[in-house]
Design an enzyme around this catalytic site. Structure first.
Site, mmCIF file in Angstrom:
data_model
loop_
_atom_site.group_PDB
_atom_site.id
_atom_site.type_symbol
_atom_site.label_atom_id
_atom_site.label_comp_id
_atom_site.label_asym_id
_atom_site.label_seq_id
_atom_site.Cartn_x
_atom_site.Cartn_y
_atom_site.Cartn_z
ATOM 1 N N ASP A 3 -7.452 6.270 1.301
ATOM 2 C CA ASP A 3 -7.023 4.991 1.866
ATOM 3 C C ASP A 3 -6.353 5.308 3.195
ATOM 4 O O ASP A 3 -6.078 6.469 3.509
ATOM 5 C CB ASP A 3 -6.052 4.290 0.896
ATOM 6 C CG ASP A 3 -5.517 2.975 1.459
ATOM 7 O OD1 ASP A 3 -6.328 2.166 1.950
ATOM 8 O OD2 ASP A 3 -4.301 2.756 1.436
ATOM 9 N N SER A 4 -6.039 4.264 3.943
ATOM 10 C CA SER A 4 -5.355 4.471 5.226
ATOM 11 C C SER A 4 -3.907 4.922 5.015
ATOM 12 O O SER A 4 -3.236 5.289 5.970
ATOM 13 C CB SER A 4 -5.362 3.174 6.027
ATOM 14 O OG SER A 4 -4.644 2.178 5.328
ATOM 15 N N TYR A 35 -6.103 0.587 9.289
ATOM 16 C CA TYR A 35 -7.552 0.472 9.475
ATOM 17 C C TYR A 35 -7.939 -0.965 9.880
ATOM 18 O O TYR A 35 -8.965 -1.179 10.512
ATOM 19 C CB TYR A 35 -8.284 0.779 8.165
ATOM 20 C CG TYR A 35 -8.364 2.224 7.743
ATOM 21 C CD1 TYR A 35 -7.853 3.261 8.532
ATOM 22 C CD2 TYR A 35 -8.983 2.565 6.540
ATOM 23 C CE1 TYR A 35 -7.953 4.594 8.111
ATOM 24 C CE2 TYR A 35 -9.092 3.883 6.121
ATOM 25 C CZ TYR A 35 -8.573 4.889 6.905
ATOM 26 O OH TYR A 35 -8.684 6.192 6.489
ATOM 27 N N GLY A 36 -7.145 -1.926 9.435
ATOM 28 C CA GLY A 36 -7.520 -3.341 9.537
ATOM 29 C C GLY A 36 -7.984 -3.836 10.898
ATOM 30 O O GLY A 36 -8.914 -4.635 10.976
ATOM 31 N N CYS A 66 -9.778 1.372 -0.618
ATOM 32 C CA CYS A 66 -9.391 0.571 0.538
ATOM 33 C C CYS A 66 -10.457 -0.504 0.738
ATOM 34 O O CYS A 66 -11.648 -0.180 0.862
ATOM 35 C CB CYS A 66 -9.334 1.492 1.753
ATOM 36 S SG CYS A 66 -9.099 0.657 3.320
ATOM 37 N N ASN A 67 -10.046 -1.747 0.742
ATOM 38 C CA ASN A 67 -11.017 -2.837 0.954
ATOM 39 C C ASN A 67 -11.629 -2.775 2.353
ATOM 40 O O ASN A 67 -12.807 -3.070 2.539
ATOM 41 C CB ASN A 67 -10.330 -4.180 0.779
ATOM 42 C CG ASN A 67 -10.032 -4.487 -0.676
ATOM 43 O OD1 ASN A 67 -10.822 -5.129 -1.348
ATOM 44 N ND2 ASN A 67 -8.903 -4.011 -1.168
ATOM 45 N N GLU A 145 3.778 0.317 4.746
ATOM 46 C CA GLU A 145 3.865 1.762 5.028
ATOM 47 C C GLU A 145 5.289 2.147 5.419
ATOM 48 O O GLU A 145 5.736 3.259 5.147
ATOM 49 C CB GLU A 145 2.891 2.148 6.149
ATOM 50 C CG GLU A 145 1.435 2.161 5.725
ATOM 51 C CD GLU A 145 1.083 3.313 4.772
ATOM 52 O OE1 GLU A 145 1.661 4.404 4.901
ATOM 53 O OE2 GLU A 145 0.222 3.091 3.891
ATOM 54 N N CYS A 177 -6.418 -6.435 -0.390
ATOM 55 C CA CYS A 177 -6.087 -5.178 0.293
ATOM 56 C C CYS A 177 -5.277 -4.365 -0.698
ATOM 57 O O CYS A 177 -4.377 -4.915 -1.359
ATOM 58 C CB CYS A 177 -5.258 -5.472 1.544
ATOM 59 S SG CYS A 177 -4.479 -4.021 2.294
ATOM 60 N N HIS A 179 -3.017 -2.315 -0.398
ATOM 61 C CA HIS A 179 -1.575 -2.229 -0.111
ATOM 62 C C HIS A 179 -0.790 -3.419 -0.699
ATOM 63 O O HIS A 179 0.392 -3.297 -1.000
ATOM 64 C CB HIS A 179 -1.321 -2.240 1.413
ATOM 65 C CG HIS A 179 -1.465 -0.914 2.077
ATOM 66 N ND1 HIS A 179 -2.685 -0.352 2.344
ATOM 67 C CD2 HIS A 179 -0.528 -0.041 2.571
ATOM 68 C CE1 HIS A 179 -2.500 0.811 2.971
ATOM 69 N NE2 HIS A 179 -1.198 1.020 3.123
HETATM 70 N N1 DGL Z 1 -5.393 -0.491 1.911
HETATM 71 C C1 DGL Z 1 -6.263 -0.925 2.974
HETATM 72 C C2 DGL Z 1 -7.160 -2.056 2.437
HETATM 73 O O1 DGL Z 1 -7.322 -2.161 1.228
HETATM 74 C C3 DGL Z 1 -5.454 -1.223 4.187
HETATM 75 C C4 DGL Z 1 -6.235 -1.205 5.451
HETATM 76 C C5 DGL Z 1 -5.403 -0.999 6.675
HETATM 77 O O2 DGL Z 1 -4.961 0.143 6.885
HETATM 78 O O3 DGL Z 1 -5.258 -1.953 7.456
HETATM 79 O O4 DGL Z 1 -7.729 -2.826 3.164
#
Ligand code: DGL
Length: 197
Positions: A3-4, A35-36, A66-67, A145, A177, A179
């Protein structure tokens, strides 16, 4: 799993519960978080680098926890690494559509997840006759985070992102997401008891 950042830990917890005998390796790609806001090309390159690292460390299966990365890169990963099975995430619109009584469901997710086809396909397939209100939530991943789970700044963001969903009459909200489960207590408090997460 990768994941990010720490978001995929919510997935790791479930994998550990269901597969207690497996050795688990978790890559938190905090160097490239979030990542978003990234483009699909960028996300595909990042996801391939993460998968390569895990496979080089003897992963026999990769969970894209991670979505955002799943939406942008899942099919690309499967094509690039045909010998490795990949399990991805998709916002759980199917159970939400099955349980809503108001027939309005809200989806909280990153901008890149909402832009991808994966969510689109799930909505088309499973949410027939249900109004799906998709809300991009820039900034939430950064708050999580930073460990700012219960702060006025995080509450401000949540209030702003929940408003269109609640105003539309949603009784069910999808955490799209990995997170966001860290914010469950605040989302519950701000959305009200009548809303199911
Ligand atoms: N946990 C990531 C998700 O499920 C977060 C993506 C991000 O870093 O913006 O989308």
């Amino acid at each position: 799993l990768f994941d990010s950042g720490i978001g995929g830990a919510t997935v790791l917890r479930e994998v550990r519960r269901r597969l207690p005998a497996e050795h688990l390796l978790y890559l938190a790609d905090q160097a490239r978080c979030p990542y978003g806001p990234r483009s699909p090309d960028e996300l595909r390159a990042i996801a391939a680098a993460c998968a390569r690292w895990l496979i080089d460390h003897r992963a026999k299966l990769v969970v894209v926890a991670c979505n955002t990365a799943s939406a942008a890169a899942l099919s690309d990963l499967r094509a690039r690494f045909p010998a490795t099975p990949f399990v991805g995430m998709v916002p759980p619109v199917k159970p939400a559509a099955a349980r809503t009584r108001s027939r309005v469901v809200g989806v909280l997710a990153t901008p890149a997840t909402l832009a991808g086809n994966l969510l689109h396909d799930v909505v088309a397939r499973w949410a027939d006759g249900v109004q799906v209100v998709s809300q991009p939530c820039p900034g939430l991943v950064e708050q999580i985070e930073a460990g700012a789970l219960d702060t006025p700044a995080t509450d401000d963001l949540l209030r702003r992102y929940l408003a269109p969903i609640l105003n539309a009459g949603a009784d069910t909200i999808v955490l799209g997401c990995t997170h966001y489960p860290f914010l469950t207590p605040r989302i519950r408090a701000l959305a009200g008891d009548h809303v199911t997460l």
